[in-house]
Design a protein around this motif. Sequence first.
Motif, PDB file in Angstrom:
ATOM      1  N   VAL A 175      32.603  39.535  41.857  1.00 38.19           N
ATOM      2  CA  VAL A 175      32.431  40.976  41.702  1.00 38.19           C
ATOM      3  C   VAL A 175      32.303  41.392  40.237  1.00 38.19           C
ATOM      4  CG1 VAL A 175      33.625  41.550  43.850  1.00 38.19           C
ATOM      5  CG2 VAL A 175      34.930  41.377  41.739  1.00 38.19           C
ATOM      6  N   LEU A 176      32.564  40.475  39.327  1.00 39.11           N
ATOM      7  CA  LEU A 176      32.494  40.790  37.903  1.00 39.11           C
ATOM      8  C   LEU A 176      31.099  40.484  37.359  1.00 39.11           C
ATOM      9  CD1 LEU A 176      35.886  39.263  36.703  1.00 39.11           C
ATOM     10  CD2 LEU A 176      35.384  41.662  37.173  1.00 39.11           C
ATOM     11  N   ALA A 177      30.774  41.232  36.343  1.00 39.68           N
ATOM     12  CA  ALA A 177      29.499  40.966  35.665  1.00 39.68           C
ATOM     13  C   ALA A 177      29.625  39.651  34.900  1.00 39.68           C
ATOM     14  CB  ALA A 177      29.169  42.111  34.722  1.00 39.68           C
ATOM     15  N   GLU A 178      28.499  39.077  34.575  1.00 36.28           N
ATOM     16  CA  GLU A 178      28.488  37.785  33.905  1.00 36.28           C
ATOM     17  C   GLU A 178      29.156  37.896  32.540  1.00 36.28           C
ATOM     18  OE1 GLU A 178      25.167  34.702  32.511  1.00 36.28           O
ATOM     19  OE2 GLU A 178      24.853  35.645  34.448  1.00 36.28           O
ATOM     20  N   GLY A 179      30.031  36.952  32.294  1.00 37.97           N
ATOM     21  CA  GLY A 179      30.727  36.919  31.018  1.00 37.97           C
ATOM     22  C   GLY A 179      32.107  37.564  31.073  1.00 37.97           C
ATOM     23  N   PHE A 180      32.427  38.169  32.164  1.00 39.35           N
ATOM     24  CA  PHE A 180      33.748  38.781  32.303  1.00 39.35           C
ATOM     25  C   PHE A 180      34.615  37.890  33.202  1.00 39.35           C
ATOM     26  CE2 PHE A 180      31.108  42.388  31.236  1.00 39.35           C
ATOM     27  CZ  PHE A 180      31.899  43.090  30.338  1.00 39.35           C
ATOM     28  N   GLU A 181      35.931  38.015  32.988  1.00 38.39           N
ATOM     29  CA  GLU A 181      36.857  37.261  33.842  1.00 38.39           C
ATOM     30  C   GLU A 181      38.143  38.062  33.999  1.00 38.39           C
ATOM     31  OE1 GLU A 181      39.350  34.271  31.177  1.00 38.39           O
ATOM     32  OE2 GLU A 181      37.190  33.849  31.090  1.00 38.39           O
ATOM     33  N   PHE A 182      38.884  37.753  35.069  1.00 36.24           N
ATOM     34  CA  PHE A 182      40.178  38.383  35.300  1.00 36.24           C
ATOM     35  C   PHE A 182      41.202  37.734  34.393  1.00 36.24           C
ATOM     36  CE2 PHE A 182      38.243  39.230  39.527  1.00 36.24           C
ATOM     37  CZ  PHE A 182      38.423  40.600  39.570  1.00 36.24           C
ATOM     38  N   ILE A 183      41.946  38.545  33.690  1.00 35.30           N
ATOM     39  CA  ILE A 183      42.993  38.012  32.829  1.00 35.30           C
ATOM     40  C   ILE A 183      44.332  38.051  33.564  1.00 35.30           C
ATOM     41  CG2 ILE A 183      44.264  38.338  30.681  1.00 35.30           C
ATOM     42  CD1 ILE A 183      41.678  39.469  29.517  1.00 35.30           C
ATOM     43  N   SER A 184      44.631  39.185  34.152  1.00 35.56           N
ATOM     44  CA  SER A 184      45.898  39.331  34.868  1.00 35.56           C
ATOM     45  C   SER A 184      45.664  40.262  36.048  1.00 35.56           C
ATOM     46  CB  SER A 184      46.960  39.913  33.938  1.00 35.56           C
ATOM     47  OG  SER A 184      48.121  40.220  34.659  1.00 35.56           O
ATOM     48  N   VAL A 185      46.107  39.826  37.224  1.00 34.50           N
ATOM     49  CA  VAL A 185      45.989  40.662  38.425  1.00 34.50           C
ATOM     50  C   VAL A 185      47.395  40.898  38.952  1.00 34.50           C
ATOM     51  CG1 VAL A 185      45.085  40.826  40.745  1.00 34.50           C
ATOM     52  CG2 VAL A 185      43.744  39.700  38.967  1.00 34.50           C
ATOM     53  N   LYS A 186      47.768  42.156  38.973  1.00 36.56           N
ATOM     54  CA  LYS A 186      49.081  42.509  39.483  1.00 36.56           C
ATOM     55  C   LYS A 186      48.921  43.711  40.407  1.00 36.56           C
ATOM     56  CE  LYS A 186      53.751  43.576  38.211  1.00 36.56           C
ATOM     57  NZ  LYS A 186      54.680  43.965  37.197  1.00 36.56           N
TER      58      LYS A 186
END
Length: 177
Positions: A150-161
């Motif tokens: 679901v993220l655009a290219e080059g982005f990543e999840f750092i922390s999911v709470k």
Amino acid sequence: MNKKIQNILQSKTFYIIVSVIVAVAIWIIALNTLNPVVENTLAVSVAYLNEDAPAEKNLSRTSEIDVSTATIKVSGRQNTINNLLASEIKVHIDFAEVSEIGVTHLKLSQPQCERFGVKILDYYPKEIDVSYDTKTEMYLNVKTEYTDDVLAEGFEFISVKPEPDSIPISGFVSDIE
């Protein structure tokens, strides 16, 4: 021997005994003809005793009670049965017998009649089934599932709470489990 029988048949005591026997026989025949023994059925209200007893044990009813009357079969003399009122017969269910969760078979008490000369022959229902359970409150952890799709290219999840991390639910134990 013949003379003894003649003396007995001509005695005053013999006639008194025969008179009493004939009178009793006529009385029994008249009673059974004019006021015979009959049977009848009545719908009688069922009294509920100790309805709060399960709640004191932290139990809540999960089923409806569909019995408010019991059918009672009675017998007695016609005049007595014809004048008998349903309120003169008492029958009850005692909820103090409920002690644990699940289905409980509660027995109806043996019907009792206040009127003399009335005999209870049968009654229905003899027992009812009632379900009980305990209410509880607990917290369920919130779980999140995610993918990088679901993220655009080059982005990543750092922390999911997740917010909140748990939610409260309440209800019957059997439903929650």
